[in-house]
Motif scaffolding. Structure first.
Motif, short mmCIF file in Angstrom:
data_model
loop_
_atom_site.label_atom_id
_atom_site.label_comp_id
_atom_site.label_asym_id
_atom_site.label_seq_id
_atom_site.Cartn_x
_atom_site.Cartn_y
_atom_site.Cartn_z
N UNK A 103 0.83 -1.20 0.00
CA UNK A 103 0.00 0.00 0.00
C UNK A 103 0.86 1.25 0.00
N UNK A 104 1.95 1.24 0.78
CA UNK A 104 2.83 2.39 0.82
C UNK A 104 3.54 2.61 -0.50
N UNK A 105 3.83 1.55 -1.22
CA UNK A 105 4.54 1.65 -2.49
C UNK A 105 3.67 2.25 -3.58
N UNK A 106 2.38 2.05 -3.55
CA UNK A 106 1.55 2.47 -4.66
C UNK A 106 0.38 3.35 -4.24
N UNK A 107 0.59 4.17 -3.22
CA UNK A 107 -0.50 4.91 -2.61
C UNK A 107 -1.28 5.78 -3.59
N UNK A 108 -0.69 6.23 -4.68
CA UNK A 108 -1.37 7.12 -5.62
C UNK A 108 -1.90 6.38 -6.84
N UNK A 109 -1.77 5.04 -6.87
CA UNK A 109 -2.20 4.30 -8.05
C UNK A 109 -3.61 3.76 -7.91
N UNK A 110 -4.27 3.58 -9.05
CA UNK A 110 -5.62 3.09 -9.09
C UNK A 110 -5.66 1.60 -8.85
N UNK A 111 -6.70 1.11 -8.15
CA UNK A 111 -6.88 -0.31 -7.94
C UNK A 111 -7.50 -0.95 -9.17
N UNK A 112 -7.04 -2.15 -9.49
CA UNK A 112 -7.66 -2.94 -10.54
C UNK A 112 -7.30 -4.39 -10.31
N UNK A 113 -8.05 -5.31 -10.85
CA UNK A 113 -7.87 -6.72 -10.58
C UNK A 113 -6.67 -7.29 -11.33
N UNK A 114 -5.82 -8.02 -10.60
CA UNK A 114 -4.70 -8.70 -11.24
C UNK A 114 -5.23 -9.89 -12.02
N UNK A 115 -4.62 -10.16 -13.18
CA UNK A 115 -5.09 -11.24 -14.03
C UNK A 115 -4.54 -12.59 -13.59
N UNK A 116 -3.47 -12.56 -12.85
CA UNK A 116 -2.88 -13.80 -12.36
C UNK A 116 -2.12 -13.46 -11.09
N UNK A 117 -1.69 -14.49 -10.38
CA UNK A 117 -1.05 -14.26 -9.10
C UNK A 117 0.31 -14.96 -9.07
N UNK B 251 17.85 -9.52 4.84
CA UNK B 251 17.89 -8.66 3.65
C UNK B 251 17.88 -7.19 4.05
N UNK B 252 18.53 -6.37 3.25
CA UNK B 252 18.39 -4.92 3.36
C UNK B 252 17.70 -4.45 2.09
N UNK B 253 16.54 -3.80 2.23
CA UNK B 253 15.78 -3.35 1.08
C UNK B 253 14.86 -4.42 0.53
N UNK B 254 13.97 -4.00 -0.37
CA UNK B 254 13.02 -4.93 -0.99
C UNK B 254 12.66 -4.46 -2.39
N UNK B 255 11.98 -5.31 -3.13
CA UNK B 255 11.48 -4.99 -4.47
C UNK B 255 9.99 -4.70 -4.38
N UNK B 256 9.54 -3.59 -4.93
CA UNK B 256 8.12 -3.25 -4.87
C UNK B 256 7.59 -2.85 -6.24
N UNK B 257 6.38 -3.30 -6.53
CA UNK B 257 5.70 -2.96 -7.78
C UNK B 257 4.33 -2.38 -7.44
N UNK B 258 3.90 -1.39 -8.20
CA UNK B 258 2.57 -0.83 -8.03
C UNK B 258 1.51 -1.70 -8.68
#
Length: 202
Positions: free
Chosen positions: A7-21, A141-148
């Protein structure tokens, strides 16, 4: 906890359904640009949903050893880690923040359960629990990978990532810098020869 990070990574992005997981998947970065942070990276996806995705790079050890990290926190790690065990560079986001993948033995109320006997903690206090519980199943780990939202989906559809089928035990592999070679042998083809876009194996 993982949801809060996404949520913190993509706070300004629109929600939409992922096609796969892609949760609980191992992804290999197939682009060949050596200057890209993700070049030759193998990533474990802890969570992927309509809000985005969160993962940790498994094969980029830092110069900092786990033992030195424990020592800097005044924790006795002599019986838990080897001298050459390294802290991992988990990703390009929040590179000063500690993330720990570990077993159930060290889990606390603040830990996020990912799978049976696989937990994620983001509080450095987890390292104290690890020493107290004498838990040897952990990776720091130090740091992480995040996608909106939909970002990882789009990259996957463009052929940027190759989904790898391998054991969760690889998360705690003692030789992370050799992971790509080890898994390539398991798969029967060289991951480094995958072509972006069509994921052809040469």
């Amino acid at each position: 906890m993982v949801k809060q990070i996404i949520n913190g990574q993509r706070s300004m992005q629109k929600k939409s359904s992922a096609r796969f997981n892609l949760t609980d998947s191992f992804l290999y970065f197939s682009e060949k640009n050596m200057e890209d942070f993700f070049y030759d990276s193998l990533i474990y996806i802890c969570e992927h949903d309509e809000r985005g995705a969160f993962g940790l790079v498994l094969n980029q050890p830092l110069k900092l050893t786990t033992k030195k990290l424990f020592k800097s926190l005044h924790l006795n790690a002599n019986s838990l880690v080897h001298d050459l065990d390294r802290v991992m560079q988990g990703g390009p986001v929040d590179v000063d923040k500690v993330f720990v993948l570990h077993g159930e033995q060290s889990a606390s109320d603040s830990s996020s359960k990912l799978l049976e006997n696989l937990y994620l903690s983001t509080d450095a206090e987890i390292l104290k629990r690890i020493t107290k519980q004498a838990d040897t199943t952990f990776k720091v780990f130090l740091g992480y990978c995040g996608w909106g939202a939909n970002q990882l989906d789009e990259e996957f559809n463009e052929g940027v990532w190759e989904v790898i089928k391998t054991s969760q035990e690889r998360i705690f592999d003692a030789k992370p810098s050799q992971l790509v070679d080890t898994i390539s042998k398991e798969l029967g083809y060289n991951l480094r020869e995958i072509s972006k876009g069509n994921n052809q194996r040469h």
